[in-house]
Design a protein around this motif. Structure first.
Motif, PDB file in Angstrom:
ATOM      1  N   ILE A   1       2.026   6.085   1.304  1.00 37.42           N
ATOM      2  CA  ILE A   1       1.024   5.453   2.166  1.00 37.42           C
ATOM      3  C   ILE A   1      -0.377   5.918   1.784  1.00 37.42           C
ATOM      4  O   ILE A   1      -1.323   5.126   1.725  1.00 37.42           O
ATOM      5  N   ALA A   2      -0.511   7.218   1.518  1.00 38.50           N
ATOM      6  CA  ALA A   2      -1.826   7.786   1.218  1.00 38.50           C
ATOM      7  C   ALA A   2      -2.415   7.249  -0.078  1.00 38.50           C
ATOM      8  O   ALA A   2      -3.639   7.173  -0.219  1.00 38.50           O
ATOM      9  N   LEU A   3      -1.555   6.876  -1.012  1.00 34.64           N
ATOM     10  CA  LEU A   3      -2.039   6.390  -2.300  1.00 34.64           C
ATOM     11  C   LEU A   3      -2.494   4.929  -2.250  1.00 34.64           C
ATOM     12  O   LEU A   3      -3.108   4.447  -3.195  1.00 34.64           O
ATOM     13  N   ARG A   4      -2.191   4.234  -1.164  1.00 33.48           N
ATOM     14  CA  ARG A   4      -2.567   2.832  -1.027  1.00 33.48           C
ATOM     15  C   ARG A   4      -3.757   2.713  -0.090  1.00 33.48           C
ATOM     16  O   ARG A   4      -3.779   3.296   0.992  1.00 33.48           O
ATOM     17  N   ARG A   5      -4.750   1.989  -0.479  1.00 32.40           N
ATOM     18  CA  ARG A   5      -5.961   1.847   0.323  1.00 32.40           C
ATOM     19  C   ARG A   5      -5.702   1.007   1.575  1.00 32.40           C
ATOM     20  O   ARG A   5      -5.112  -0.061   1.511  1.00 32.40           O
ATOM     21  N   ASN A   6      -6.164   1.510   2.727  1.00 30.84           N
ATOM     22  CA  ASN A   6      -6.139   0.748   3.970  1.00 30.84           C
ATOM     23  C   ASN A   6      -7.545   0.177   4.172  1.00 30.84           C
ATOM     24  O   ASN A   6      -8.491   0.912   4.422  1.00 30.84           O
ATOM     25  N   ARG A   7      -7.681  -1.113   4.037  1.00 34.46           N
ATOM     26  CA  ARG A   7      -9.009  -1.728   4.045  1.00 34.46           C
ATOM     27  C   ARG A   7      -9.615  -1.781   5.448  1.00 34.46           C
ATOM     28  O   ARG A   7     -10.829  -1.709   5.601  1.00 34.46           O
TER      29      ARG A   7
ATOM     30  N   GLY B   1       1.859  10.904  12.054  1.00 35.91           N
ATOM     31  CA  GLY B   1       0.565  10.319  12.390  1.00 35.91           C
ATOM     32  C   GLY B   1       0.115   9.304  11.356  1.00 35.91           C
ATOM     33  O   GLY B   1      -0.553   8.312  11.701  1.00 35.91           O
ATOM     34  N   VAL B   2       0.477   9.503  10.091  1.00 38.38           N
ATOM     35  CA  VAL B   2       0.059   8.583   9.023  1.00 38.38           C
ATOM     36  C   VAL B   2       0.729   7.219   9.162  1.00 38.38           C
ATOM     37  O   VAL B   2       0.044   6.185   9.198  1.00 38.38           O
ATOM     38  N   PRO B   3       2.081   7.135   9.243  1.00 37.69           N
ATOM     39  CA  PRO B   3       2.671   5.805   9.451  1.00 37.69           C
ATOM     40  C   PRO B   3       2.282   5.187  10.792  1.00 37.69           C
ATOM     41  O   PRO B   3       2.124   3.959  10.882  1.00 37.69           O
ATOM     42  N   PHE B   4       2.126   6.016  11.839  1.00 42.20           N
ATOM     43  CA  PHE B   4       1.684   5.473  13.126  1.00 42.20           C
ATOM     44  C   PHE B   4       0.317   4.804  12.991  1.00 42.20           C
ATOM     45  O   PHE B   4       0.094   3.688  13.488  1.00 42.20           O
ATOM     46  N   ALA B   5      -0.626   5.485  12.332  1.00 38.83           N
ATOM     47  CA  ALA B   5      -1.971   4.927  12.164  1.00 38.83           C
ATOM     48  C   ALA B   5      -1.933   3.649  11.348  1.00 38.83           C
ATOM     49  O   ALA B   5      -2.674   2.690  11.622  1.00 38.83           O
TER      50      ALA B   5
END
Length: 304
Positions: free
Chosen positions: A285-291, A105-109
């Motif tokens: 992925i979780a450690l990088r901010r998704n703006r 779900g994380v890479p999909f999102a």
């Protein structure tokens, strides 16, 4: 993070991890806690879950969301769609492998945020996406256990449904309790329709499950949703998502441990290597901010 808050988050992760075993028992009867119980049909179990969720949270339905159509789409993806698929997948998949599969779900999102929200990703997140999918592919790629692979592919479908729902939530943010109340209301009718169309023996299975199936439904609603998501979103209001998201990787670890110890899941090199690759990728992925979609790294929590 304060120690008290970390312990609260850890307790939530334990509940979420154990939920994979509880769900496996609910739809298959494994690990045999009730003699003669072979599980509630998955669509009907999902229906029971959302009926209880709606009953508990109904007072929080008002006011009606301004974009009711969008809310219905959210309910059908994050609610009925993903849970119907996850419970169906658990008919064949083990709890430990499903705990890994839903991490997609994380890479999909993240990918959907790039496609629809114009999020920019650099090499670290691209590497995280590739590692995540490679790890899950390794867990699934076992020709000797075709049923397991089919179950996990259905579980990946549940993770994708959750990710789609998160894109829709971006258009209409609601507080956690109201969102769950509306998802419960919207999800129950289509799940009941699916169950009546494709399943039989629903009530007999509930009766054969006795108090244990009642406890399982209560666990997945009261502890997983009301307690788990309540604490989780309270912490998100006080801490950055890039701090919370990596810590929630404790949940799939607990899920794997619970599956190995409670339901006797087989521990093979594919589960170890694939699980490690997936969690490393999701962690990157979780450690990088998704703006554009700050909750992208939390997509797996929507599938628990």
């Amino acid at each position: 993070m304060r120690l008290r808050d970390f312990l609260a988050l850890f307790a939530v992760c334990v509940v979420w991890g154990i939920n994979f075993v509880v769900a496996k028992f609910s739809v298959t009867g494994v690990p045999g806690w009730v003699d003669g119980f072979e599980g509630v049909p998955p669509f009907f179990f999902a229906f029971l879950r959302f009926v209880l969720l709606y009953a508990v949270l109904a007072p929080w339905l008002r006011p009606i969301p301004a974009k009711l159509g969008t809310m219905i789409a959210i309910g059908l993806t994050m609610g009925a769609g993903q849970y119907a698929l996850m419970f169906l997948g658990l008919k064949w998949a083990t709890p430990s492998s499903m705990a890994i599969a839903v991490q997609t779900g994380v890479p999909f999102a993240t990918i959907l945020s790039v496609l629809f929200l114009k999020e920019k990703v650099g090499l670290p997140r691209i590497a995280g996406i590739l590692l995540s999918f490679a790890g899950v592919a390794l867990v699934i790629a076992n020709p000797a256990e075709l049923d397991l692979s089919i179950g996990l592919m259905i579980g990946i479908g549940a993770a994708f449904a959750s990710a789609v729902g998160m894109i829709l939530v971006k258009q209409m943010p609601l507080d956690s309790i109201r969102m769950q109340a509306w998802i419960g209301l919207i999800s129950a009718p289509p799940l009941l329709a699916l169950s009546l169309t494709f399943e039989t023996g629903q009530m007999q299975s509930v009766v054969s499950g006795g108090w244990a199936i009642g406890a399982a439904v209560a666990f997945t609603v009261l502890l997983v949703n009301v307690f788990g998501h309540g604490v989780f979103y309270n912490l998100l209001q006080r801490y950055d998502a890039t701090l919370i998201a990596p810590l929630t990787l404790i949940a799939p670890l607990i899920g794997v441990i619970a599956g190995l110890t409670v339901t006797g899941d087989p521990l093979g090199w594919r589960l170890i290597a694939g699980g490690a690759l997936t969690l490393v990728g999701v962690g990157i992925i979780a450690l990088r901010r998704n703006r554009k979609l700050p909750t992208a790294a939390l997509a797996r929590e929507k599938t628990l």
